[in-house]
Design a protein around this motif. Structure first.
Motif, mmCIF file in Angstrom:
data_model
loop_
_atom_site.group_PDB
_atom_site.id
_atom_site.type_symbol
_atom_site.label_atom_id
_atom_site.label_comp_id
_atom_site.label_asym_id
_atom_site.label_seq_id
_atom_site.Cartn_x
_atom_site.Cartn_y
_atom_site.Cartn_z
ATOM 1 N N ARG A 1 42.137 -8.826 23.420
ATOM 2 C CA ARG A 1 42.108 -9.903 24.530
ATOM 3 C C ARG A 1 42.376 -9.131 25.664
ATOM 4 N NH1 ARG A 1 47.170 -6.839 25.102
ATOM 5 N NH2 ARG A 1 48.374 -6.692 24.049
ATOM 6 N N GLY A 2 42.293 -10.644 26.598
ATOM 7 C CA GLY A 2 42.048 -10.099 28.249
ATOM 8 C C GLY A 2 43.358 -10.326 28.344
ATOM 9 N N GLY A 3 43.674 -9.783 30.111
ATOM 10 C CA GLY A 3 44.947 -10.790 30.380
ATOM 11 C C GLY A 3 45.411 -9.133 30.967
ATOM 12 N N PHE A 4 46.909 -10.174 30.821
ATOM 13 C CA PHE A 4 47.665 -9.140 31.583
ATOM 14 C C PHE A 4 47.940 -8.774 33.026
ATOM 15 C CE2 PHE A 4 48.341 -8.551 26.706
ATOM 16 C CZ PHE A 4 50.059 -8.534 27.003
ATOM 17 N N PHE A 5 47.672 -9.966 33.752
ATOM 18 C CA PHE A 5 47.266 -9.819 35.138
ATOM 19 C C PHE A 5 47.991 -9.728 36.217
ATOM 20 C CE2 PHE A 5 43.650 -13.214 33.343
ATOM 21 C CZ PHE A 5 43.350 -11.371 33.233
#
Length: 281
Positions: free
Chosen positions: A69-73
């Motif tokens: 996953r990507g993210g954690f912005f």
């Protein structure tokens, strides 16, 4: 009289469902079972090598339907935000190498000591704006996954499909879409209208299925149920998503230690059977 074999042509298995199987064993088991799609996770892909993982999938006739996953912005500090953006660019490179057009995003929770949900969501929007052109150049769409509200503090400040769409619609549909995940959305009475909204705008980037079973385990993250074991109208969800115009993969993503303790090929076969019984039709 023999029953016809179920149509598994849209079925994809997220590798976390059978995380006990290393990538080569998983690919071979999927091919034997007749499951044509696989959703991959960055950790195992990085260990195996993205290009090698892509070859493995091709050799077994598999389509990589997503990368998680990507993210954690949502970090407030500039250094942390730069690290998050750099990590997401690496994730987009990995997705492109795998040949998948979907990078699933878990947006991130509240920074320590913060109670500012709107501010955190704005930081998600800022990151999407910065990453969108990079993603489009690589042929990968950023897919915002709303998570159940119980994860809002620590994992994902985007809790509803409506919130995900409000973010996605600031950007071109080919750059930013949404994930419809039954586990996270089944409780929300507004979901049918939001699925229709997402479909009309071409925003459904991925459709994931898992069941909701109680009691939830301590920590709640690993409480997803096998298809048919819980409270979710999985077939109803699939029909709504289809009616909205989505005809892509149906990806089974289950985090459950009881499944991980079992023989992986057996879990895979059971999952395909449960898909036919509870999602198709």
């Amino acid at each position: 009289m023999n029953r016809p074999a179920p149509d598994l042509s849209r079925l994809s298995l997220n590798q976390e469902t059978v995380r006990q199987l290393p990538l080569p064993e998983l690919a071979a088991a999927l091919e034997r079972t007749g499951v044509p799609g696989v959703g991959l996770w960055r950790g195992p892909v990085q260990q195996y090598g993205p290009e090698a993982a892509a070859r493995l999938a091709r050799d077994h006739g598999l389509t990589v339907t997503s990368l998680c996953r990507g993210g954690f912005f949502t970090a407030a500090g500039p250094a942390e935000r730069r690290r998050a953006l750099d990590d997401n660019r690496a994730a987009l490179d990995e997705a492109a190498a795998l040949g998948t057009g979907t990078l699933v995003l878990v947006s991130g929770g509240l920074p320590d000591g913060s109670r500012d949900l709107p501010g955190a969501r704005e930081r998600v929007a800022d990151a999407l704006a910065e990453l969108g052109p990079y993603a489009q150049e690589r042929g990968v769409r950023l897919a915002i996954e709303p998570l159940h509200p119980m994860y809002a503090s620590d994992r994902c400040v985007v809790s509803t499909l409506g919130q995900a769409l409000d973010l996605a619609e600031r950007f071109p549909a080919e750059r930013v879409g949404v994930v419809v995940d039954t586990y996270h959305l089944w409780w929300d009475e507004r979901v049918p209208e939001q699925i229709a909204r997402a479909g009309a705008a071409g925003r459904i980037a991925a459709f994931q299925v898992a069941d909701w079973v109680t009691p939830l385990p301590e920590g709640v993250l690993l409480g997803r149920g096998q298809l048919g074991d819980g409270s979710v109208d999985l077939r109803g969800f699939r029909r709504q998503v289809d009616a909205a115009g989505y005809q892509g993969p149906v990806e089974v993503e289950i985090f459950n230690p009881r499944l991980w303790e079992r023989d992986g090929a057996e879990v895979l076969a059971q999952t395909a059977q449960r898909y036919a019984e509870h999602v198709l039709g």
